[in-house]
Design a protein around this motif. Structure first.
Motif, PDB file in Angstrom:
ATOM      1  N   UNK A 209       3.285  -9.261 -13.373  1.00  8.04           N
ATOM      2  CA  UNK A 209       2.224 -10.027 -12.726  1.00  8.04           C
ATOM      3  C   UNK A 209       2.794 -11.119 -11.826  1.00  8.04           C
ATOM      4  N   UNK A 210       3.868 -11.738 -12.267  1.00  8.82           N
ATOM      5  CA  UNK A 210       4.475 -12.805 -11.475  1.00  8.82           C
ATOM      6  C   UNK A 210       5.036 -12.259 -10.159  1.00  8.82           C
ATOM      7  N   UNK A 211       5.593 -11.029 -10.209  1.00 12.61           N
ATOM      8  CA  UNK A 211       6.143 -10.430  -8.996  1.00 12.61           C
ATOM      9  C   UNK A 211       5.056 -10.184  -7.959  1.00 12.61           C
ATOM     10  N   UNK A 212       3.919  -9.678  -8.409  1.00 19.08           N
ATOM     11  CA  UNK A 212       2.833  -9.418  -7.464  1.00 19.08           C
ATOM     12  C   UNK A 212       2.443 -10.695  -6.737  1.00 19.08           C
ATOM     13  N   UNK A 213       2.410 -11.807  -7.455  1.00 21.08           N
ATOM     14  CA  UNK A 213       2.029 -13.081  -6.844  1.00 21.08           C
ATOM     15  C   UNK A 213       3.132 -13.618  -5.940  1.00 21.08           C
ATOM     16  N   UNK A 214       4.373 -13.481  -6.372  1.00 25.22           N
ATOM     17  CA  UNK A 214       5.464 -14.072  -5.594  1.00 25.22           C
ATOM     18  C   UNK A 214       5.763 -13.292  -4.317  1.00 25.22           C
ATOM     19  N   UNK A 215       5.434 -11.992  -4.288  1.00 23.59           N
ATOM     20  CA  UNK A 215       5.673 -11.190  -3.094  1.00 23.59           C
ATOM     21  C   UNK A 215       4.498 -11.198  -2.127  1.00 23.59           C
ATOM     22  N   UNK A 216       3.342 -11.621  -2.602  1.00 20.42           N
ATOM     23  CA  UNK A 216       2.145 -11.610  -1.758  1.00 20.42           C
ATOM     24  C   UNK A 216       2.317 -12.372  -0.445  1.00 20.42           C
ATOM     25  N   UNK A 217       2.994 -13.541  -0.426  1.00 19.77           N
ATOM     26  CA  UNK A 217       3.149 -14.263   0.850  1.00 19.77           C
ATOM     27  C   UNK A 217       3.941 -13.495   1.907  1.00 19.77           C
ATOM     28  N   UNK A 223       2.954  -6.897   7.598  1.00 21.89           N
ATOM     29  CA  UNK A 223       1.841  -6.447   8.439  1.00 21.89           C
ATOM     30  C   UNK A 223       2.174  -6.616   9.912  1.00 21.89           C
ATOM     31  N   UNK A 224       2.953  -7.647  10.229  1.00 19.46           N
ATOM     32  CA  UNK A 224       3.325  -7.899  11.627  1.00 19.46           C
ATOM     33  C   UNK A 224       4.214  -6.798  12.201  1.00 19.46           C
ATOM     34  N   UNK A 225       4.819  -5.985  11.329  1.00 28.88           N
ATOM     35  CA  UNK A 225       5.647  -4.875  11.791  1.00 28.88           C
ATOM     36  C   UNK A 225       4.809  -3.646  12.149  1.00 28.88           C
ATOM     37  N   UNK A 226       3.559  -3.610  11.723  1.00 27.35           N
ATOM     38  CA  UNK A 226       2.727  -2.424  11.922  1.00 27.35           C
ATOM     39  C   UNK A 226       2.562  -2.028  13.391  1.00 27.35           C
ATOM     40  N   UNK A 227       2.338  -2.986  14.318  1.00 25.24           N
ATOM     41  CA  UNK A 227       2.230  -2.568  15.721  1.00 25.24           C
ATOM     42  C   UNK A 227       3.468  -1.839  16.242  1.00 25.24           C
ATOM     43  N   UNK A 228       4.636  -2.229  15.772  1.00 26.44           N
ATOM     44  CA  UNK A 228       5.856  -1.529  16.182  1.00 26.44           C
ATOM     45  C   UNK A 228       5.840  -0.089  15.694  1.00 26.44           C
TER      46      UNK A 228
END
Length: 257
Positions: A209-217, A223-228
């Motif tokens: 659970x802690x990993x999910x929260x710590x990686x969320x930021x 997402x910024x890589x998606x246009x590429x």
């Protein structure tokens, strides 16, 4: 797409959890059946099956399963742009992976600190985590192929991390059980009686659970890589192989509304 395998592999190698993999892979709705190797002068895409199994790009030229494609000037320019886009994307993905390693290690340290109050035990874990995270960052920085994060290579690395951490956990719980036995606390003794799954338990419990929260930021950066990735998909569709079909190195499956 496996272009972000440096990101996914880096996070998974430390965390040994599939949660981050599912999250980051789905953000751009991109996938690929090919592995990618970024050589100094070329890009090499390969897969076991089906054909074509190997696609090589080099300075605006393309060969498919060893046979050069005859490209017009516009298609050659598209391939050169495709190469540039990939080479620009890889270090961005690696930079996010580097941040992910720091976040994951911090989460592991926080979880272990809550689990063990003995300073020497925590110092031992810190030394292992520091060494492994530094090594992992070097692996990410030096990696030139997504093969580094697939199959046996990935399994061997995660097994090595487990081999480092598991004995420390086993020893720490054994000492805790021995102390509990001296104090007559049977429940605490039984809790430390099965060390085989200790690492899995710690990873899958509070840490998951802690990993999910710590990686969320990191999600906005990914997402910024998606246009590429979208541009790569569009560029490849404009170039056709000897069979008349567009190159299919990356698939974008945008959700329907």
């Amino acid at each position: 797409m496996r272009l972000n395998a440096w990101l996914i592999g880096g996070l998974l190698a430390v965390a040994q959890t599939a949660n981050a993999h599912e999250d980051f892979t789905n953000l751009c709705h991109a996938s690929s059946s090919y592995d990618l190797t970024v050589a100094p002068s070329s890009l090499q895409f390969d897969r076991a099956s089906p054909s074509p199994r190997n696609v090589t790009m080099q300075a605006g030229r393309v060969s498919v399963d060893g046979i050069p494609l005859r490209l017009n000037t516009e298609d050659g320019d598209r391939i050169a742009l495709f190469e540039d886009e990939v080479r620009a994307l890889v270090p961005k993905a690696k930079a996010i992976a580097d941040q992910g390693v720091d976040r994951v290690v911090k989460a592991i340290r926080t979880t272990l600190a809550a689990e063990f109050d003995d300073e020497e035990t925590r110092a031992q874990f810190d030394r292992v985590l520091a060494r492994r995270s530094a090594e992992l960052k070097r692996r990410i920085a030096d990696s030139t192929s997504t093969h580094d994060w697939q199959g046996d290579a990935f399994d061997r690395y995660t097994d090595a991390i487990t081999a480092d951490l598991a004995p420390l956990l086993t020893s720490a719980y054994a000492e805790r059980a021995a102390a509990a036995a001296r104090e007559g606390d049977l429940g605490a003794v039984l809790a430390g009686a099965h060390p085989g799954g200790l690492l899995t338990g710690v990873i899958a419990g509070d840490l998951g659970q802690r990993l999910a929260a710590t990686l969320a930021p990191l999600r906005p950066q990914v997402k910024a890589l998606c246009p590429s990735l979208q541009r790569l998909s569009e560029l490849q569709r404009a170039v056709r192989g000897a069979d008349g079909k567009p190159l299919d190195l990356i698939d974008i499956d945008l959700p329907r509304h």
